[in-house]
Design an enzyme around this catalytic site. Structure first.
Site, short mmCIF file in Angstrom:
data_model
loop_
_atom_site.label_atom_id
_atom_site.label_comp_id
_atom_site.label_asym_id
_atom_site.label_seq_id
_atom_site.Cartn_x
_atom_site.Cartn_y
_atom_site.Cartn_z
N LYS A 9 41.46 45.04 40.05
CA LYS A 9 41.61 45.26 38.61
C LYS A 9 41.30 43.99 37.85
CE LYS A 9 44.85 49.09 38.53
NZ LYS A 9 46.22 49.51 38.30
N GLU A 41 50.41 45.64 46.96
CA GLU A 41 51.17 44.39 47.12
C GLU A 41 50.48 43.46 48.13
OE1 GLU A 41 55.69 42.96 47.97
OE2 GLU A 41 55.30 45.11 48.01
N ASP A 70 39.80 38.87 48.12
CA ASP A 70 40.97 38.03 47.88
C ASP A 70 40.48 36.60 47.84
OD1 ASP A 70 43.89 38.36 47.46
OD2 ASP A 70 43.92 36.73 48.93
N PHE A 153 36.09 33.07 34.67
CA PHE A 153 37.49 33.47 34.53
C PHE A 153 38.35 32.52 35.37
CE2 PHE A 153 38.41 35.42 38.69
CZ PHE A 153 37.13 35.58 39.20
N LYS A 176 26.29 30.75 38.45
CA LYS A 176 27.55 30.90 39.21
C LYS A 176 27.35 31.86 40.38
CE LYS A 176 32.42 32.08 39.27
NZ LYS A 176 33.61 32.67 38.66
N ARG A 182 32.31 33.50 46.04
CA ARG A 182 32.10 34.95 46.13
C ARG A 182 30.67 35.24 46.57
NH1 ARG A 182 34.61 35.47 41.94
NH2 ARG A 182 36.55 35.84 43.05
O1 LIG Z 1 38.13 30.08 38.26
C1 LIG Z 1 38.07 30.95 39.09
N1 LIG Z 1 36.84 31.41 39.45
C2 LIG Z 1 36.64 32.29 40.42
O2 LIG Z 1 35.50 32.68 40.72
C3 LIG Z 1 37.82 32.76 41.07
N2 LIG Z 1 38.01 33.60 42.06
C4 LIG Z 1 39.34 33.67 42.23
N3 LIG Z 1 39.98 32.86 41.37
C5 LIG Z 1 41.44 32.65 41.22
O3 LIG Z 1 42.10 33.25 42.27
C6 LIG Z 1 42.79 34.42 41.85
C7 LIG Z 1 42.46 35.53 42.77
O4 LIG Z 1 43.62 36.21 43.20
P1 LIG Z 1 43.42 37.65 43.83
O5 LIG Z 1 42.28 37.59 44.79
O6 LIG Z 1 44.69 38.18 44.29
O7 LIG Z 1 42.89 38.50 42.58
P2 LIG Z 1 43.65 39.19 41.39
O8 LIG Z 1 45.10 39.35 41.69
O9 LIG Z 1 43.29 38.50 40.13
O10 LIG Z 1 42.95 40.64 41.38
P3 LIG Z 1 42.91 41.72 42.60
O11 LIG Z 1 41.50 41.68 43.12
O12 LIG Z 1 43.91 41.31 43.63
O13 LIG Z 1 43.21 43.03 41.94
C8 LIG Z 1 42.23 34.72 40.47
O14 LIG Z 1 43.13 35.45 39.67
C9 LIG Z 1 41.92 33.35 39.95
O15 LIG Z 1 43.10 32.74 39.51
C10 LIG Z 1 39.07 32.30 40.65
N4 LIG Z 1 39.19 31.41 39.65
MG LIG Z 2 45.66 39.95 43.53
#
Ligand SMILES: O=c1[nH]c(=O)c2ncn([C@@H]3O[C@H](COP(=O)(O)OP(=O)(O)OP(=O)(O)O)[C@@H](O)[C@H]3O)c2[nH]1
Ligand SMILES: [Mg+2]
Length: 197
Positions: A9, A41, A70, A153, A176, A182
């Protein structure tokens, strides 16, 4: 056009996946299209585990192939923090600005040359009745002392990419998507996707 469901999300990730998978001939849907589905979770302690948990939960729900991401930021001077807790570093509400401010505060006394960091991304592909496949990618950088740039982001405004002399948030999305953690993980996934679709 082939369709692919991404178990996220996070709108920032979705935008990047639309372009990254778009180049491979996929249209992307995400959990933003299914707001009633609750967040899975993240009980794992590694990116690989959390990506697998998210991909398999949503794959079981839909009965089809699902990809999950992740990802997070390792900061060397903080012993690898925020790591797998990057999204929730400053609290469960996942606030990018609060996360950035907490990180900058924790690095206040750390000199420039010791502000090394890397983004890490695990991508899991859950396939009904088959074993989940996980690939990973990284991107090296440095944490700045102030925010620069508006794109991307998460921590992008404070993640400086030395070869390009810009923060991730100062890069256009095409750039990027060539150098990010990624994108690097996705390169490993291309042969797998070609076999599956
Ligand atoms: O500056 C950034 N550029 C990026 O390219 C990037 N990729 C990841 N992140 C950080 O790591 C968390 C992932 O956590 P995460 O994988 O659990 O995702 P999320 O909880 O936001 O969403 P979901 O995929 O789980 O639904 C994110 O929220 C960011 O804070 C990034 N920060
Ligand atoms: Mg997450």
């Amino acid at each position: 056009m082939k369709e692919l469901l991404i178990a996220t999300k996070n709108a920032g990730k979705v935008k990047e996946f639309e372009d990254l998978f778009g180049e491979l001939g996929f249209t992307v849907t995400s959990l933003l299209d299914y707001p009633s589905i609750e967040d899975v979770e993240e009980t794992g302690v590694t990116f690989e585990q959390n990506a697998t948990i998210k991909a398999e939960a949503i794959s079981h729900l839909f009965g089809k192939i699902v990809v999950a991401d992740d990802s997070g930021l390792f900061v060397d001077a903080l012993g690898g923090e925020p790591g797998v807790y990057s999204a929730r570093y400053a609290g469960m509400e996942k606030n990018d600005e609060a996360n950035i401010q907490k990180l900058l505060t924790n690095l206040e006394d750390v000199p420039k040359e010791k502000r090394t960091a890397r983004f890490h991304c695990a991508l899991a592909v859950a396939i009904p009745d088959k074993e989940t496949i996980v690939v990973e990618g990284t991107c090296e950088g440095m944490i700045t002392t102030e925010k620069h740039g508006e794109n991307g982001f998460g921590y992008d405004p404070i993640f400086f990419v030395p070869q390009l002399e810009k923060t991730m948030a100062q890069l256009d999305k095409e750039t990027k998507n060539k150098i990010s953690h990624r994108a690097n993980a996705l390169k490993e996934l291309v042969p797998v996707m070609k076999q599956l679709f």
